[in-house]
Design a protein around this motif. Structure first.
Motif, PDB file in Angstrom:
ATOM      1  N   ALA A 155       0.834  -1.203   0.000  1.00  0.00           N
ATOM      2  CA  ALA A 155       0.000   0.000   0.000  1.00  0.00           C
ATOM      3  C   ALA A 155       0.871   1.256   0.000  1.00  0.00           C
ATOM      4  CB  ALA A 155      -0.931   0.009   1.212  1.00  0.00           C
ATOM      5  N   ILE A 156       1.987   1.190   0.714  1.00  0.00           N
ATOM      6  CA  ILE A 156       2.929   2.313   0.713  1.00  0.00           C
ATOM      7  C   ILE A 156       3.538   2.465  -0.675  1.00  0.00           C
ATOM      8  CG2 ILE A 156       5.109   3.175   1.663  1.00  0.00           C
ATOM      9  CD1 ILE A 156       4.373   1.778   4.291  1.00  0.00           C
ATOM     10  N   ALA A 157       3.890   1.335  -1.306  1.00  0.00           N
ATOM     11  CA  ALA A 157       4.439   1.382  -2.660  1.00  0.00           C
ATOM     12  C   ALA A 157       3.429   1.966  -3.642  1.00  0.00           C
ATOM     13  CB  ALA A 157       4.858  -0.016  -3.104  1.00  0.00           C
ATOM     14  N   GLN A 158       2.165   1.631  -3.447  1.00  0.00           N
ATOM     15  CA  GLN A 158       1.103   2.175  -4.305  1.00  0.00           C
ATOM     16  C   GLN A 158       1.072   3.697  -4.192  1.00  0.00           C
ATOM     17  OE1 GLN A 158      -0.893  -0.343  -5.928  1.00  0.00           O
ATOM     18  NE2 GLN A 158      -1.436   1.341  -7.302  1.00  0.00           N
ATOM     19  N   ALA A 159       1.270   4.192  -2.979  1.00  0.00           N
ATOM     20  CA  ALA A 159       1.262   5.638  -2.757  1.00  0.00           C
ATOM     21  C   ALA A 159       2.463   6.318  -3.404  1.00  0.00           C
ATOM     22  CB  ALA A 159       1.237   5.936  -1.256  1.00  0.00           C
ATOM     23  N   ALA A 160       3.545   5.561  -3.629  1.00  0.00           N
ATOM     24  CA  ALA A 160       4.736   6.132  -4.262  1.00  0.00           C
ATOM     25  C   ALA A 160       4.482   6.487  -5.718  1.00  0.00           C
ATOM     26  CB  ALA A 160       5.908   5.160  -4.156  1.00  0.00           C
ATOM     27  N   GLY A 161       3.480   5.836  -6.327  1.00  0.00           N
ATOM     28  CA  GLY A 161       3.063   6.212  -7.670  1.00  0.00           C
ATOM     29  C   GLY A 161       4.030   5.846  -8.770  1.00  0.00           C
ATOM     30  N   ASN A 162       4.868   4.832  -8.551  1.00  0.00           N
ATOM     31  CA  ASN A 162       5.808   4.397  -9.585  1.00  0.00           C
ATOM     32  C   ASN A 162       5.471   2.957  -9.964  1.00  0.00           C
ATOM     33  OD1 ASN A 162       8.046   3.344 -11.018  1.00  0.00           O
ATOM     34  ND2 ASN A 162       9.434   4.812 -10.046  1.00  0.00           N
ATOM     35  N   PRO A 163       4.858   2.733 -11.129  1.00  0.00           N
ATOM     36  CA  PRO A 163       4.425   1.382 -11.487  1.00  0.00           C
ATOM     37  C   PRO A 163       5.571   0.394 -11.642  1.00  0.00           C
ATOM     38  CG  PRO A 163       4.206   2.889 -13.357  1.00  0.00           C
ATOM     39  CD  PRO A 163       4.495   3.725 -12.158  1.00  0.00           C
ATOM     40  N   PHE A 164       6.759   0.892 -12.034  1.00  0.00           N
ATOM     41  CA  PHE A 164       7.902  -0.012 -12.171  1.00  0.00           C
ATOM     42  C   PHE A 164       8.378  -0.497 -10.803  1.00  0.00           C
ATOM     43  CE2 PHE A 164       8.041   2.604 -16.010  1.00  0.00           C
ATOM     44  CZ  PHE A 164       8.083   1.610 -16.985  1.00  0.00           C
ATOM     45  N   MET A 165       8.277   0.365  -9.808  1.00  0.00           N
ATOM     46  CA  MET A 165       8.657  -0.034  -8.463  1.00  0.00           C
ATOM     47  C   MET A 165       7.681  -1.085  -7.928  1.00  0.00           C
ATOM     48  SD  MET A 165       9.643   2.542  -5.385  1.00  0.00           S
ATOM     49  CE  MET A 165      11.073   3.097  -6.316  1.00  0.00           C
ATOM     50  N   ILE A 166       6.402  -0.896  -8.211  1.00  0.00           N
ATOM     51  CA  ILE A 166       5.400  -1.874  -7.783  1.00  0.00           C
ATOM     52  C   ILE A 166       5.636  -3.207  -8.485  1.00  0.00           C
ATOM     53  CG2 ILE A 166       2.941  -2.441  -7.792  1.00  0.00           C
ATOM     54  CD1 ILE A 166       2.407   0.568  -7.546  1.00  0.00           C
ATOM     55  N   SER A 167       5.971  -3.146  -9.784  1.00  0.00           N
ATOM     56  CA  SER A 167       6.254  -4.376 -10.528  1.00  0.00           C
ATOM     57  C   SER A 167       7.458  -5.095  -9.951  1.00  0.00           C
ATOM     58  CB  SER A 167       6.501  -4.051 -12.009  1.00  0.00           C
ATOM     59  OG  SER A 167       5.346  -3.524 -12.606  1.00  0.00           O
ATOM     60  N   THR A 168       8.467  -4.330  -9.530  1.00  0.00           N
ATOM     61  CA  THR A 168       9.657  -4.933  -8.921  1.00  0.00           C
ATOM     62  C   THR A 168       9.290  -5.631  -7.622  1.00  0.00           C
ATOM     63  OG1 THR A 168      11.106  -3.256  -9.892  1.00  0.00           O
ATOM     64  CG2 THR A 168      11.959  -4.467  -8.001  1.00  0.00           C
ATOM     65  N   LEU A 169       8.483  -4.971  -6.812  1.00  0.00           N
ATOM     66  CA  LEU A 169       8.060  -5.567  -5.547  1.00  0.00           C
ATOM     67  C   LEU A 169       7.211  -6.815  -5.780  1.00  0.00           C
ATOM     68  CD1 LEU A 169       7.198  -2.345  -3.518  1.00  0.00           C
ATOM     69  CD2 LEU A 169       9.114  -3.905  -3.112  1.00  0.00           C
TER      70      LEU A 169
END
Length: 259
Positions: A155-169
């Protein structure tokens, strides 16, 4: 011995803190093989704890094979190789694998939290707070809270707003979840560990909600740093009962580096 020690704080079991401090001095070479440890009374004074606490800490060091007593002389640091540590290879590999994943998380989570503090919306904050509450609900219901913990950080990653970061996670999810399963199992064994994790989560959320990127980054990094400390303080009983079994997928997935 020229080492000096800071006063102990009561957040973690005192004897564990003393043992960890002494173990670090030994492993880092500041207290060398053959050196005589200060007396119980001297250590108690330096750490500002009771002699009983020091005695328990020394007992832990003896169980690790780091020190031994000489009749009528005192306690001495043992030379390497006299006896193997009472931490067998599977357990050591398990601990190492978990710590390596937590190190990866430390880099990722710090960046994610900083970006979340810069970009979060009111909906993001509501989602993060809801995810944090779900962890507490899971624990109260007798579950390990692993899924909820992973979703909290997502949820914190979602708030970061970077789809590539979410994909990495998401790509790393199987490893992150495996490491979280081990860390939470260890933390559940001690009230002080569990309370510390809750407090650290709250600090991260508060910094994100306040829109303070530096504080959010520091809180997330400290959370992972503390997770590493808690893993190093897990005893052999934990690894024998739960740790090694839960970490087995991580150990199996580890690939030796290619040079």
């Amino acid at each position: 011995m020229s080492s000096s020690f800071a006063a102990i704080k009561p957040a973690i079991k005192l004897s564990d803190q003393v043992a960890s401090a002494l173990e670090k001095e030994i492993r880092d070479g500041r207290i060398r093989a053959g050196d005589k440890l200060p007396t119980e009374a001297a250590l108690a004074q330096q750490f500002e704890v009771s002699r009983t606490v020091v005695r328990e800490a020394i007992s832990r060091l003896r169980s690790l094979g780091l020190v031994d007593s000489r009749q009528g002389s005192g306690m001495y640091v043992k030379a390497p190789g006299i006896e193997p540590l009472q931490f067998d290879l599977p357990h050591a590999a398990s601990r190492e694998a978990v710590m390596q994943i937590v190190e990866v998380r430390r880099a990722l989570e710090a960046e994610v939290a900083e970006l979340a503090a810069q970009r979060r919306t009111e909906d993001d904050i509501a989602a993060i707070r809801s995810a944090m509450q779900h962890i507490a609900d899971a624990v109260r219901a007798g579950r390990d809270g692993v899924e909820e913990d992973v979703l909290f950080h997502r949820a914190i990653a979602q708030a970061a707003g970077n789809p590539f970061m979410i994909s990495t996670l998401d790509y790393l999810a199987q490893f992150l979840k495996g490491a979280t399963r081990v860390t939470r199992a260890n933390e559940a064994r001690r009230t002080d560990f569990a309370e510390a994790v809750t407090h650290e989560h709250r600090q991260i959320v508060a910094a994100i909600e306040a829109g303070d990127p530096a504080a959010a980054r520091a809180a997330a990094a400290q959370h992972m740093k503390n997770a590493l400390v808690r893993i190093t303080q897990a005893d052999g009983v934990f690894w024998a009962q739960d740790g090694a079994r839960l970490a087995q997928p991580l150990v199996a997935a580890a690939v030796p580096p290619i040079f």
